[in-house]
Motif scaffolding. Structure first.
Motif: not given
Length: 416
Positions: A170-196
């Motif tokens: 949760s973060a007020i008035n932030q877009t999905k790109w703001w969230f993705a840049k901060r919480f979907l780092h490539p090393d964090v999602v490296a176990d997933y074949s595809y990211i939607f």
């Protein structure tokens, strides 16, 4: 006094030399050699010749130690090059370079099979019904589901039985790109074949995540999106419309002049190698590239879609495509900065009222005299696009090691 002291020192030195000479004749031969050395060192002429021979020897020893030290430093440098920054002090076998979103029980082992794909979506409570449908479909296909709450409300989602099975951020008035840049780092999602990375205003009644994955895997699509139902969707670009004669399409055909025409010879977006950013799907290799392209200080993603082809892990005309067999409905419901009044909202969508270089600190004023934040949202998007374009041109000019895969594909200039 200075001269007297100097004279006394000279006399003492003379006496010392005389004493040394006398001792040379009276002591045994071994002692004579050591005293002769003293005599040599105290004699200015001999001292110079001795030092001239001594310094080369010291220099040679210094060079030996230097090269030995350099070899050790080189070995350390080579060792550090094989380690991730920050892990140099750790034994290599203990380093855990990646992570995932699998939750661990306080004791024992997880009961469910680890998910191999990630579904993330920016959500607000006003679109709970559509989000509920999406979440249920993706959980049923063994996805990790992450909700980005841009309105800051999390507790109201507890009414759904799946609420404890998804990850809430949760973060007020932030877009999905703001969230993705901060919480979907490539090393964090490296176990997933595809990211939607989807918007919330998408109807998935005719969409099956499992079948979609099988299609993009078979077709080798690194970057993709579901086709949009042309009858019920808000369409911004023709290439995103669902085709009925194939499972996937990678280009569109339309008449026009040389700049707007799309045919078999077209090589640039949005004729080919292009998808829109409302419902993108990335392979983990493509996502690593896209994550680095995302600008940390930007709110929206204007311009990013035009450059996504650079992250296609090869030919963008082949590795980027729209899936027709599994399609969605894009309802086009504004969320962040939207007005509750549909009349005001319709007025706000009139792009002629927006000047890209206007102040971002004040709300837009509609012709009716009302105020709507959507004007400022679109103005921000325009400005960020221009900044991104300038940054891209500057970076491309300054990086002498970079080779442009698609020369002549500069971001187009926005007309004010």
């Amino acid at each position: 006094m200075a001269e007297t002291s100097g004279s006394r020192l000279r006399d003492m030195n003379d006496d010392s030399d005389t004493y040394s000479d006398q001792e040379t004749h009276s002591e045994p031969e071994t002692h004579s050699h050591s005293l002769s050395l003293v005599s040599v060192l105290t004699n200015p002429t001999h001292r110079r010749s001795c030092f001239c021979g001594f310094f080369p020897a010291v220099s040679m020893l210094g060079l030996v130690f230097f090269f030995l030290g350099s070899s050790f430093v080189t070995q350390d440098d080579k060792l550090n090059q094989c380690r991730r920054p920050g892990s140099e002090a750790l034994p290599k076998g203990i380093v855990s370079e990646t992570s995932n979103f699998e939750r661990r029980p306080l004791w024992g082992y997880p009961k469910n099979k680890p998910a191999s794909n990630l579904f993330s979506v920016a959500v607000g409570t006003k679109q709970k019904e559509m989000v509920d449908t999406m979440v249920r479909k993706f959980l049923a296909s063994n996805f990790v589901v992450m909700l980005f709450h841009y309105d800051g409300i999390v507790d109201e989602w507890k009414e759904f039985d799946w609420s404890n099975d998804v990850i809430h951020v949760s973060a007020i008035n932030q877009t999905k790109w703001w969230f993705a840049k901060r919480f979907l780092h490539p090393d964090v999602v490296a176990d997933y074949s595809y990211i939607f990375l989807w918007d919330e205003d998408l109807g998935v009644e005719n969409f099956d995540p499992g079948r979609y994955l099988s299609i993009i895997t078979k077709e080798g699509l690194e970057i993709s999106q579901p086709g949009l139902d042309p009858k019920n969707s808000e369409l911004h670009h023709q290439i995103t419309a669902r085709g009925r004669k194939s499972d996937v399409h990678r280009r569109i055909y339309k008449p026009g002049n040389n700049k707007s025409r799309c045919d078999d010879k077209s090589t640039k977006p949005p004729c080919t190698g292009w998808i829109e950013v409302m419902a993108p799907v990335f392979s983990k290799a493509a996502w690593r590239c896209v994550w680095h392209m995302m600008q940390n200080d930007f709110v929206h993603a204007w311009g990013l879609d035009m450059q996504l082809g650079y992250c296609a892990q090869g030919d963008r005309t082949k590795n980027v495509g729209v899936v027709d067999a599994e399609y969605i409905v894009h309802h086009g419901i504004p969320t962040l900065g939207g007005s509750k009044d549909k009349t005001k909202l319709a007025a706000a969508t009139n792009a002629s009222e927006i000047h890209p270089l206007a102040s971002l600190e004040t709300n837009g004023t509609l012709k009716s005299g009302a105020t709507d934040f959507r004007i400022d949202v679109r103005r921000q998007s325009y400005n960020e696009y221009k900044v991104f374009r300038r940054r891209w041109i500057k970076a491309a000019a300054e990086d002498k090691c970079w080779v442009d895969q698609y020369p002549g594909s500069e971001l187009p200039v926005l007309l004010s």
